[in-house]
Every structure is written in C-alpha cells, then in structure tokens.
Design a protein around this motif. Structure first.
Motif, PDB file in Angstrom:
ATOM      1  N   ASN A  59      31.370  45.941 -65.542  1.00 32.32           N
ATOM      2  CA  ASN A  59      30.173  46.783 -65.574  1.00 32.32           C
ATOM      3  C   ASN A  59      28.922  45.936 -65.757  1.00 32.32           C
ATOM      4  O   ASN A  59      27.912  46.130 -65.072  1.00 32.32           O
ATOM      5  N   LEU A  60      28.979  45.006 -66.711  1.00 30.80           N
ATOM      6  CA  LEU A  60      27.813  44.174 -67.010  1.00 30.80           C
ATOM      7  C   LEU A  60      27.468  43.251 -65.840  1.00 30.80           C
ATOM      8  O   LEU A  60      26.295  43.042 -65.532  1.00 30.80           O
ATOM      9  N   LEU A  61      28.492  42.691 -65.216  1.00 30.39           N
ATOM     10  CA  LEU A  61      28.253  41.830 -64.052  1.00 30.39           C
ATOM     11  C   LEU A  61      27.537  42.614 -62.965  1.00 30.39           C
ATOM     12  O   LEU A  61      26.549  42.135 -62.386  1.00 30.39           O
ATOM     13  N   PHE A  62      27.995  43.820 -62.687  1.00 30.61           N
ATOM     14  CA  PHE A  62      27.360  44.659 -61.671  1.00 30.61           C
ATOM     15  C   PHE A  62      25.910  44.955 -62.033  1.00 30.61           C
ATOM     16  O   PHE A  62      25.007  44.847 -61.201  1.00 30.61           O
ATOM     17  N   PHE A  63      25.666  45.300 -63.288  1.00 34.55           N
ATOM     18  CA  PHE A  63      24.319  45.649 -63.739  1.00 34.55           C
ATOM     19  C   PHE A  63      23.358  44.485 -63.580  1.00 34.55           C
ATOM     20  O   PHE A  63      22.246  44.630 -63.064  1.00 34.55           O
ATOM     21  N   PHE A  64      23.797  43.295 -63.995  1.00 32.83           N
ATOM     22  CA  PHE A  64      22.895  42.145 -63.989  1.00 32.83           C
ATOM     23  C   PHE A  64      22.731  41.506 -62.612  1.00 32.83           C
ATOM     24  O   PHE A  64      21.830  40.690 -62.424  1.00 32.83           O
ATOM     25  N   PHE A  65      23.585  41.874 -61.657  1.00 33.93           N
ATOM     26  CA  PHE A  65      23.339  41.490 -60.271  1.00 33.93           C
ATOM     27  C   PHE A  65      21.906  41.821 -59.862  1.00 33.93           C
ATOM     28  O   PHE A  65      21.190  41.025 -59.264  1.00 33.93           O
ATOM     29  N   PHE A  66      21.494  43.021 -60.191  1.00 38.82           N
ATOM     30  CA  PHE A  66      20.253  43.561 -59.647  1.00 38.82           C
ATOM     31  C   PHE A  66      19.035  43.119 -60.446  1.00 38.82           C
ATOM     32  O   PHE A  66      17.922  43.147 -59.938  1.00 38.82           O
ATOM     33  N   PHE A  67      19.241  42.691 -61.686  1.00 33.35           N
ATOM     34  CA  PHE A  67      18.162  42.043 -62.417  1.00 33.35           C
ATOM     35  C   PHE A  67      17.807  40.721 -61.736  1.00 33.35           C
ATOM     36  O   PHE A  67      16.632  40.363 -61.613  1.00 33.35           O
ATOM     37  N   ALA A  68      18.837  39.998 -61.294  1.00 37.53           N
ATOM     38  CA  ALA A  68      18.599  38.740 -60.589  1.00 37.53           C
ATOM     39  C   ALA A  68      17.839  38.995 -59.288  1.00 37.53           C
ATOM     40  O   ALA A  68      16.917  38.255 -58.938  1.00 37.53           O
ATOM     41  N   ALA A  69      18.215  40.056 -58.564  1.00 41.89           N
ATOM     42  CA  ALA A  69      17.528  40.379 -57.314  1.00 41.89           C
ATOM     43  C   ALA A  69      16.069  40.726 -57.565  1.00 41.89           C
ATOM     44  O   ALA A  69      15.181  40.347 -56.788  1.00 41.89           O
ATOM     45  N   THR A  70      15.797  41.435 -58.661  1.00 40.73           N
ATOM     46  CA  THR A  70      14.417  41.796 -59.004  1.00 40.73           C
ATOM     47  C   THR A  70      13.584  40.552 -59.298  1.00 40.73           C
ATOM     48  O   THR A  70      12.471  40.398 -58.786  1.00 40.73           O
ATOM     49  N   ALA A  71      14.115  39.666 -60.136  1.00 41.34           N
ATOM     50  CA  ALA A  71      13.382  38.441 -60.468  1.00 41.34           C
ATOM     51  C   ALA A  71      13.095  37.625 -59.219  1.00 41.34           C
ATOM     52  O   ALA A  71      12.023  37.014 -59.085  1.00 41.34           O
TER      53      ALA A  71
ATOM     54  N   ARG B 132      34.166  57.707 -74.761  1.00 43.78           N
ATOM     55  CA  ARG B 132      32.906  57.022 -75.057  1.00 43.78           C
ATOM     56  C   ARG B 132      32.718  55.817 -74.130  1.00 43.78           C
ATOM     57  O   ARG B 132      31.652  55.617 -73.545  1.00 43.78           O
ATOM     58  N   ILE B 133      33.766  55.017 -73.999  1.00 39.17           N
ATOM     59  CA  ILE B 133      33.681  53.835 -73.134  1.00 39.17           C
ATOM     60  C   ILE B 133      33.461  54.249 -71.687  1.00 39.17           C
ATOM     61  O   ILE B 133      32.686  53.619 -70.952  1.00 39.17           O
ATOM     62  N   SER B 134      34.123  55.321 -71.277  1.00 39.91           N
ATOM     63  CA  SER B 134      33.957  55.803 -69.905  1.00 39.91           C
ATOM     64  C   SER B 134      32.519  56.254 -69.650  1.00 39.91           C
ATOM     65  O   SER B 134      31.938  55.946 -68.604  1.00 39.91           O
ATOM     66  N   LEU B 135      31.954  56.990 -70.616  1.00 41.09           N
ATOM     67  CA  LEU B 135      30.569  57.434 -70.476  1.00 41.09           C
ATOM     68  C   LEU B 135      29.609  56.250 -70.446  1.00 41.09           C
ATOM     69  O   LEU B 135      28.661  56.227 -69.646  1.00 41.09           O
ATOM     70  N   ASP B 136      29.856  55.264 -71.305  1.00 37.59           N
ATOM     71  CA  ASP B 136      29.016  54.064 -71.303  1.00 37.59           C
ATOM     72  C   ASP B 136      29.109  53.346 -69.960  1.00 37.59           C
ATOM     73  O   ASP B 136      28.107  52.854 -69.428  1.00 37.59           O
ATOM     74  N   SER B 137      30.316  53.290 -69.397  1.00 32.86           N
ATOM     75  CA  SER B 137      30.510  52.628 -68.107  1.00 32.86           C
ATOM     76  C   SER B 137      29.737  53.346 -67.007  1.00 32.86           C
ATOM     77  O   SER B 137      29.073  52.709 -66.180  1.00 32.86           O
ATOM     78  N   VAL B 138      29.841  54.681 -67.008  1.00 34.49           N
ATOM     79  CA  VAL B 138      29.111  55.456 -66.003  1.00 34.49           C
ATOM     80  C   VAL B 138      27.616  55.223 -66.138  1.00 34.49           C
ATOM     81  O   VAL B 138      26.895  55.064 -65.147  1.00 34.49           O
ATOM     82  N   TRP B 139      27.105  55.176 -67.370  1.00 34.48           N
ATOM     83  CA  TRP B 139      25.681  54.970 -67.606  1.00 34.48           C
ATOM     84  C   TRP B 139      25.224  53.594 -67.118  1.00 34.48           C
ATOM     85  O   TRP B 139      24.181  53.467 -66.465  1.00 34.48           O
ATOM     86  N   VAL B 140      26.015  52.562 -67.412  1.00 30.73           N
ATOM     87  CA  VAL B 140      25.649  51.210 -66.996  1.00 30.73           C
ATOM     88  C   VAL B 140      25.646  51.097 -65.464  1.00 30.73           C
ATOM     89  O   VAL B 140      24.727  50.513 -64.874  1.00 30.73           O
ATOM     90  N   ILE B 141      26.651  51.657 -64.816  1.00 28.16           N
ATOM     91  CA  ILE B 141      26.713  51.588 -63.353  1.00 28.16           C
ATOM     92  C   ILE B 141      25.571  52.387 -62.727  1.00 28.16           C
ATOM     93  O   ILE B 141      24.948  51.952 -61.752  1.00 28.16           O
ATOM     94  N   LEU B 142      25.277  53.555 -63.296  1.00 34.87           N
ATOM     95  CA  LEU B 142      24.153  54.346 -62.794  1.00 34.87           C
ATOM     96  C   LEU B 142      22.842  53.578 -62.962  1.00 34.87           C
ATOM     97  O   LEU B 142      21.993  53.565 -62.057  1.00 34.87           O
ATOM     98  N   GLY B 143      22.681  52.920 -64.118  1.00 32.33           N
ATOM     99  CA  GLY B 143      21.488  52.094 -64.325  1.00 32.33           C
ATOM    100  C   GLY B 143      21.402  50.985 -63.303  1.00 32.33           C
ATOM    101  O   GLY B 143      20.329  50.704 -62.754  1.00 32.33           O
ATOM    102  N   GLY B 144      22.535  50.336 -63.010  1.00 31.98           N
ATOM    103  CA  GLY B 144      22.549  49.282 -62.004  1.00 31.98           C
ATOM    104  C   GLY B 144      22.172  49.789 -60.620  1.00 31.98           C
ATOM    105  O   GLY B 144      21.442  49.129 -59.877  1.00 31.98           O
ATOM    106  N   ILE B 145      22.650  50.968 -60.280  1.00 36.31           N
ATOM    107  CA  ILE B 145      22.311  51.567 -58.983  1.00 36.31           C
ATOM    108  C   ILE B 145      20.804  51.827 -58.896  1.00 36.31           C
ATOM    109  O   ILE B 145      20.178  51.572 -57.859  1.00 36.31           O
ATOM    110  N   LEU B 146      20.223  52.322 -59.989  1.00 38.45           N
ATOM    111  CA  LEU B 146      18.774  52.558 -59.993  1.00 38.45           C
ATOM    112  C   LEU B 146      17.994  51.253 -59.870  1.00 38.45           C
ATOM    113  O   LEU B 146      16.987  51.184 -59.159  1.00 38.45           O
ATOM    114  N   VAL B 147      18.461  50.212 -60.557  1.00 35.87           N
ATOM    115  CA  VAL B 147      17.786  48.913 -60.454  1.00 35.87           C
ATOM    116  C   VAL B 147      17.900  48.374 -59.031  1.00 35.87           C
ATOM    117  O   VAL B 147      16.952  47.793 -58.494  1.00 35.87           O
TER     118      VAL B 147
END
Length: 445
Positions: free
Chosen positions: A121-133, A35-50
């Motif tokens: 995972n969260l740090l990677f994801f929120f990197f790109f939110f900052a770039a968007t803003a 479950r944690i592995s799947l969540d990690s893959v999902w978060v990283i994939l979301g970050g890549i899309l962002v």
C-alpha cells in the motif's frame, strides 16, 4: 446432590468464561482485520487521487504555453508518471525508505518484489508523490528544453534527488531514521519534501536554460508570452485542488477521525490564498487575473501541506493568506532577475513550500512560536534548497555538455516543440501555417 449441582454450575461457568474469552479474542481479531482493510482502502484511494494530480498539472501547464508546444508539455507530464514510476520502484523507494543506518539514505528494498501486504500500500501511495515532485519542473522549463534531456533529468529527480531528501525527512520505514527526522523536522505531507524539492529543481533548470526567445528585450523590458488556453488552466487548477485532499488527508496512512480537520485546513488555506491575492490586486489597482488566482490557490495548498495535521483552522487561513501574498509578489522579483518560469512553479512550489514548512513550526498546535522548532524547520528548508538546486544544477549542466545543448535551437523553438520534437500538432486544423514543411509530419511517422 448439592455438591454435584455446584460442580455442574462451576463447570458451566468455566465453559462460559472460556467461550466468552474466545469470542472476545475472535471479535478483536476481526475488528483489527477490518481496521487494516479500511486503512488499506484509504491509502490506495489517496494514492489514486494523488495520481490524478498528474492530469491537473498537465492541464495547467499545457494551457499556459503557446499552442505550438502543447503536445510537448503533455508528453513530459505523461512520461513523468511512466518512467518516473519505474525508476522510483527500481531505486527511489529503497533510497528513501530502505534500512537507514546512517541517517542519509536507505540501503535496502530496491526493486521490491517481496513486501508484506501493508507495505505494498505504501509503495503504491509514494509512487505518485515522486511523480508530483518530478513534474513540477516540467512547466517551468516549457517551450525550450529538449524532450530527451528533460526525460533524463526527470529520471534523476524520481530516482535520486527526491528520494534522498525524502530519506532525510521521512526515511526509516523499515529500520533507522533520516537525520532531519531525528531532529524533529515537521513536514506532514511534503511542503518541502515534495513541492519545494520540485520547485528548486525547476529553479536550477530555468537558470541553465535561460529565457524563451522574446521573453525579455535588449533593454531589460519584459514581454509577456500568453498561454493559449485559460479554460484548461482553470480545469487543471480545480483537478489539483480536488486531488490535494488525497495528497494531504491520505498522508495520515490511517482512516481515522483526523482526516476531517486535515481536509478542512487544506481547503481553507487554498481559499484564503486566492482571496489574499484578490485583495492585494484590488489595493494596488491591478486587474485580478484568473491564472494568478489559480496559482494563488495552489500556493495555499502547497503551503498548508506541511502543517495541515498540526495546526488549527485559523492558522491554516493565515498560512494560506501569506502564501497568496508570496504568489502575488515573488514573480516580479523573478522577472527582474530575467528568470523565465512559464507557470511560476518556483514561486508556487519552491517559495510557498518553504513558507509552509516554516509555518508548520511557527503555528504548531500547543507549542507555537518555539524557537528550537523553528531552527530545525529552517535547517530543513535550507538543506532542501542546497540539495535540490545544487544537484539539479549539476545534472542540467552535465546534460547541456553531453547532449550538445540542453536547449533546442532557435528555429525549433520558433516552430514549436510539438512539431520538431514529436512530429505532431495539437490543433492541426489551425496550426498548419506554423511550420515550413507541414506535409513532412506524415512522412515522419
């Protein structure tokens, strides 16, 4: 003999029970790890899309400017990701998500170098939110701002303006909560935290910079300065739309069944917004413009970002349709105020983000039209404007004084920033006549 058989059966049962318990525990542990592995893959994939949104913004903005400023806009978008990422890692992440004992900002986890596996995972994801803003302001201020001044302001957005408000609304990843979060502020993926914040920074920038040369006449008339490549704008719009599924659905931070409705709401809002603009244009007898249609769909995406996880599809359509009307109307008011926003970023991100944040409270599933919720939402919207516009205005004014002018001089603006700021031409085969000393390009390398 019977007693011995009973004892054997009892021991066998006990061993079987112990084995079953051990098997169940092992199975549960394995399931949790999967479950944690799947969540990690999902978060990283979301970050890549962002992150892919940077490409979308780059295309929309570069296509919306005149060809002589294409490289300059692309450079700003590229450096938003590069410098902004470093600054967010150094200070922004800590301010936004560090231990928040006051409700205002975090006091820990600066330049994080030792996190657990999940928080990477969260740090990677929120990197790109900052770039968007950060990159939202780039297009609004295009064709007239010094590149170095812009880069400095972008660093302030990534490392201070965006993280501080993000801490108010989302903070407390490690301990404590932001004051808006404590009040129950709803902004699931960042209509206000990300998009309005970028829009209000853009607003401050265009106020300080003033309009481009020739944008407005002496008698108040408005002159439209067309961009050079609408196909780039359209492609950028499609890329942003695609990446937005990672932006919104990825914000679940879990690969669970809620993803489907979030993605559906996101798509419906964008569709409804573009259609609402088309109907508005038809009713007024106006031409249906591709650039405004794209902006309308983006406005719908911005608006639904706050409530995509907490409203039903019918209200996602309503939210998007209203955003389409905002995009149809607000640019005219901006124009009347002689505010020159090259890509209508203030409307699409600032005003549509504010509307979407209010809609998230207005159409909250199972608790709609609750005045207490709406008051909190309004407080968040007003606070975002006061913080984002106020601090950005001070920063731009400061840079204007320190750098001897935030804006390039008239000759450079006329020649184009590709040549004067970067010694490059985006279309050298066709642009050699736009400079007075084209041959000097090679000498400057």
């Amino acid at each position: 003999m019977k007693n011995i058989n009973y004892l054997a059966l009892l021991l066998l049962a006990m061993c079987s029970s112990a084995w079953a318990d051990e098997t169940l525990a092992t199975t549960a542990k394995n399931i949790q790890e999967i479950r944690i592995s799947l969540d990690s893959v999902w978060v990283i994939l979301g970050g890549i899309l962002v992150f892919f949104m940077q490409a979308g913004f780059a295309l929309v903005e570069s296509g919306s400017v005149r060809s002589k400023n294409t490289v300059n806009v692309l450079m700003k978008n590229y450096m938003d990701a590069c410098l902004g990422g470093l600054v967010f890692w150094l200070v922004g992440f800590g301010l936004m998500f560090g231990v928040n004992s006051t409700g205002w900002f975090g006091f820990s986890h600066f330049a994080p170098n030792d996190l657990d596996d999940w928080n990477w995972n969260l740090l990677f994801f929120f990197f790109f939110f900052a770039a968007t803003a950060t990159t939202i302001a780039s297009g609004a201020m295009a064709e007239r701002i010094h590149f170095v001044a812009y880069v400095v302001s972008a660093a302030v957005v990534s490392g201070f303006i965006y993280p501080i408000f993000g801490s108010w609304a989302w903070g407390g990843l490690f301990n404590g909560d932001g004051w808006l979060k404590q009040l129950g502020f709803i902004d699931f993926a960042g209509s206000t935290v990300v998009h309005s914040m970028g829009g209000w920074v853009a607003f401050a920038g265009i106020v300080v910079l003033g309009p481009r040369l020739g944008r407005f006449g002496k008698n108040g008339q408005s002159h439209y300065l067309a961009g050079h490549n609408l196909p780039l704008v359209a492609l950028g719009g499609f890329i942003l739309w695609l990446a937005w599924f990672g932006f919104n659905a990825g914000s679940t931070i879990n690969a669970n069944v809620s993803i489907g409705r979030i993605a559906l709401n996101t798509h419906l809002a964008a569709c409804a917004s573009a259609v609402a603009y088309m109907i508005y244009a038809l009713l007024r007898g106006k031409a249906i413009l591709i650039k405004t249609t794209i902006n309308a769909s983006l406005g719908g995406l911005v608006a639904i970002t706050a409530g995509c996880a907490s409203m039903t599809p019918i209200y996602a359509v309503i939210t998007g349709a209203c955003a389409g009307l905002v995009v149809s109307i607000m640019p005219y008011f901006m124009e009347k105020l002689r505010l020159d926003d090259v890509v209508d970023a203030v409307t699409v991100h600032g005003f549509c983000g504010a509307w979407g944040t209010m809609a998230a409270g207005l159409f909250l599933e199972n608790n709609m039209f609750n005045s207490d919720i709406l008051i909190v939402q309004a407080l968040g919207v007003v606070s975002a404007f006061a913080w984002g516009f106020g601090v950005a205005y001070i920063v731009f004014k400061f840079l204007d004084i320190v750098m001897g002018g935030l804006r390039v001089d008239k000759q450079h603006e006329q020649r184009g920033l590709d040549y004067t700021e970067h010694a490059e031409l985006s279309y050298p085969e066709f642009q050699k006549d736009v400079t007075f000393e084209t041959d000097n390009i090679n000498k400057r390398h």
